[in-house]
Write a protein that holds these residues in place. Structure first.
Motif, mmCIF file in Angstrom:
data_model
loop_
_atom_site.group_PDB
_atom_site.id
_atom_site.type_symbol
_atom_site.label_atom_id
_atom_site.label_comp_id
_atom_site.label_asym_id
_atom_site.label_seq_id
_atom_site.Cartn_x
_atom_site.Cartn_y
_atom_site.Cartn_z
ATOM 1 N N LEU A 1 25.571 17.677 -37.029
ATOM 2 C CA LEU A 1 26.784 17.735 -37.383
ATOM 3 C C LEU A 1 27.949 17.546 -38.174
ATOM 4 O O LEU A 1 28.184 18.323 -39.065
ATOM 5 N N ALA A 2 28.924 16.987 -37.850
ATOM 6 C CA ALA A 2 30.010 17.091 -38.150
ATOM 7 C C ALA A 2 30.168 15.861 -39.732
ATOM 8 O O ALA A 2 28.521 15.103 -39.942
ATOM 9 N N THR A 3 30.533 16.544 -41.226
ATOM 10 C CA THR A 3 30.685 15.980 -42.413
ATOM 11 C C THR A 3 30.062 14.167 -41.901
ATOM 12 O O THR A 3 29.808 13.284 -42.180
ATOM 13 N N ARG A 4 31.693 13.655 -41.286
ATOM 14 C CA ARG A 4 31.281 12.207 -41.004
ATOM 15 C C ARG A 4 29.666 11.811 -39.898
ATOM 16 O O ARG A 4 29.613 10.510 -40.687
ATOM 17 N N GLN A 5 29.918 12.347 -39.235
ATOM 18 C CA GLN A 5 28.761 11.645 -38.355
ATOM 19 C C GLN A 5 27.051 12.408 -39.629
ATOM 20 O O GLN A 5 26.766 11.101 -39.144
ATOM 21 N N ARG A 6 27.208 13.164 -40.245
ATOM 22 C CA ARG A 6 26.366 13.349 -40.875
ATOM 23 C C ARG A 6 26.099 11.841 -41.813
ATOM 24 O O ARG A 6 24.802 11.848 -42.239
ATOM 25 N N LYS A 7 27.603 11.558 -42.754
ATOM 26 C CA LYS A 7 27.263 10.521 -43.449
ATOM 27 C C LYS A 7 26.665 9.058 -42.689
ATOM 28 O O LYS A 7 25.651 8.270 -43.241
ATOM 29 N N ASP A 8 26.833 9.289 -41.842
ATOM 30 C CA ASP A 8 26.306 8.333 -40.739
ATOM 31 C C ASP A 8 25.118 8.090 -40.279
ATOM 32 O O ASP A 8 24.675 6.484 -40.490
ATOM 33 N N ALA A 9 24.308 8.646 -39.927
ATOM 34 C CA ALA A 9 22.971 9.480 -39.643
ATOM 35 C C ALA A 9 22.182 8.871 -41.070
ATOM 36 O O ALA A 9 21.758 8.576 -40.753
ATOM 37 N N LEU A 10 22.722 9.314 -42.103
ATOM 38 C CA LEU A 10 22.296 8.852 -43.711
ATOM 39 C C LEU A 10 22.254 7.657 -43.790
ATOM 40 O O LEU A 10 20.774 6.962 -44.454
ATOM 41 N N ARG A 11 23.311 6.803 -44.087
ATOM 42 C CA ARG A 11 22.927 5.252 -43.543
ATOM 43 C C ARG A 11 22.536 5.206 -42.496
ATOM 44 O O ARG A 11 22.118 4.125 -43.255
ATOM 45 N N GLN A 12 22.186 5.175 -41.757
ATOM 46 C CA GLN A 12 21.064 4.369 -40.614
ATOM 47 C C GLN A 12 20.048 4.870 -41.346
ATOM 48 O O GLN A 12 19.032 4.304 -41.021
ATOM 49 N N MET A 13 19.910 6.126 -41.511
ATOM 50 C CA MET A 13 18.559 6.116 -42.113
ATOM 51 C C MET A 13 17.949 5.808 -43.880
ATOM 52 O O MET A 13 17.036 4.913 -43.236
ATOM 53 N N THR A 14 19.081 5.506 -44.171
ATOM 54 C CA THR A 14 18.530 4.287 -45.344
ATOM 55 C C THR A 14 18.545 2.257 -45.433
ATOM 56 O O THR A 14 17.369 2.004 -45.418
#
Length: 229
Positions: A197-210
Motif C-alpha cells: 500500500l501507499a503510505t496514506r493507505q497504510r495509515k488508513d488501514a492501521l487506523r481501522q485496526m486500532t
C-alpha cells in the motif's frame, strides 16, 4: 488472510446450509465432500495470532527441513483451528509466531469451489506480463485485525511446494483463491499486504485496526467459547 462479508462466496461453505453442488478440492485434488470444520481443526489447539509490528512478521521464514514429524502435524492442526476461529481463509506459520515456510488455507475461488489444504516451502508462479490481469479488490489479514483495503493481485497463481510428509504439491488458484495464495506466500518472505500500500493507505488501514481490534478479538473469543476451546 481474512474473509469479507461483501463476498458471499467466501462465507458460503461455513455459514449456509450444505449445498451438494459445491465443489471441494483438498490438497489440490477433487473431493466428493468435506466437513465445514476440517479434521485438522478438530484435532488442533488455539494459538495466539501475531499482529503487524511484531518482528516475526517482518523477516523471511526458514525452510522446513524435517517432514513427517508429530510436531509438524500438530502445528498444521493448530493453524487450521486458529484460522477457523478467526474466520480466516488462510494463515501463515509466522502468524502464530513460528518462522517456518508453511501456510494453511480454506478458501473459495470465484466459481464457488472450496480449496482446503496446507503447503510447505512454497514457490509462487505468476502469469507473465503479457498474460497478467491485475484485479483490485478488498483484502484483509488476520494479523491486521479489522482492517480492509484494496490490493492489486493477479487473477491466477500457481504455488509449488510440499505436504507435511514431503510429497510434492502443485496448487493452482484463480480469483479469490489466487489472491489467497499470493497473500500467504507474501507472509513467508516477511511481508503483509500493508507493504503493498501507499503510505496514506497504510495509515488508513492501521487506523481501522486500532478502531476495530477489540471487536475482532471479542468475536474470535466468542467463537472459541462456542466450540469449547
Amino acid at each position: 488472510m481474512s474473509h469479507h462479508d461483501h463476498r458471499p462466496t467466501a462465507l458460503a461453505h461455513r455459514s449456509s446450509a450444505p449445498d451438494r453442488r459445491v465443489r471441494v478440492r483438498v490438497q489440490g485434488a477433487p473431493a466428493d465432500s468435506y466437513p465445514a470444520l476440517p479434521p485438522e481443526a478438530e484435532r488442533g489447539s488455539v494459538r495466539r495470532i501475531t499482529e503487524v509490528g511484531e518482528e516475526v512478521l517482518s523477516r523471511p521464514c526458514r525452510e522446513v527441513t524435517e517432514f513427517g514429524t508429530p510436531e509438524l502435524a500438530a502445528l498444521i492442526d493448530d493453524m487450521f483451528l486458529t484460522m477457523h476461529l478467526a474466520d480466516g481463509a488462510g494463515l501463515a506459520a509466522n502468524q502464530v509466531g513460528v518462522d517456518l515456510r508453511l501456510f494453511v488455507y480454506d478458501c473459495p475461488d470465484d466459481h464457488g469451489t472450496r480449496h482446503v489444504g496446507h503447503l510447505i516451502n512454497p514457490v509462487l508462479e505468476l502469469p507473465g506480463p503479457g498474460q497478467r490481469r491485475l484485479i483490485d479488490d478488498a483484502e484483509g489479514c488476520l494479523s491486521v485485525p479489522g482492517a480492509t483495503m484494496d490490493v492489486a493481485r493477479t487473477d491466477r497463481a500457481v504455488a509449488r511446494g510440499l505436504d507435511k510428509d514431503g510429497r510434492p504439491l502443485v496448487i493452482e488458484g484463480t480469483g479469490y483463491f489466487a489472491r489467497c495464495l499470493q497473500h500467504e506466500t507474501d507472509h513467508l518472505v516477511g511481508h503483509t499486504y500493508l507493504d503493498r500500500l501507499a503510505t496514506r493507505q497504510r495509515k488508513d488501514a492501521l487506523r481501522q485496526m486500532t478502531a476495530r481490534r477489540a471487536e475482532v478479538s471479542a468475536r474470535r473469543a466468542s467463537k472459541a467459547a462456542d466450540l469449547g476451546r
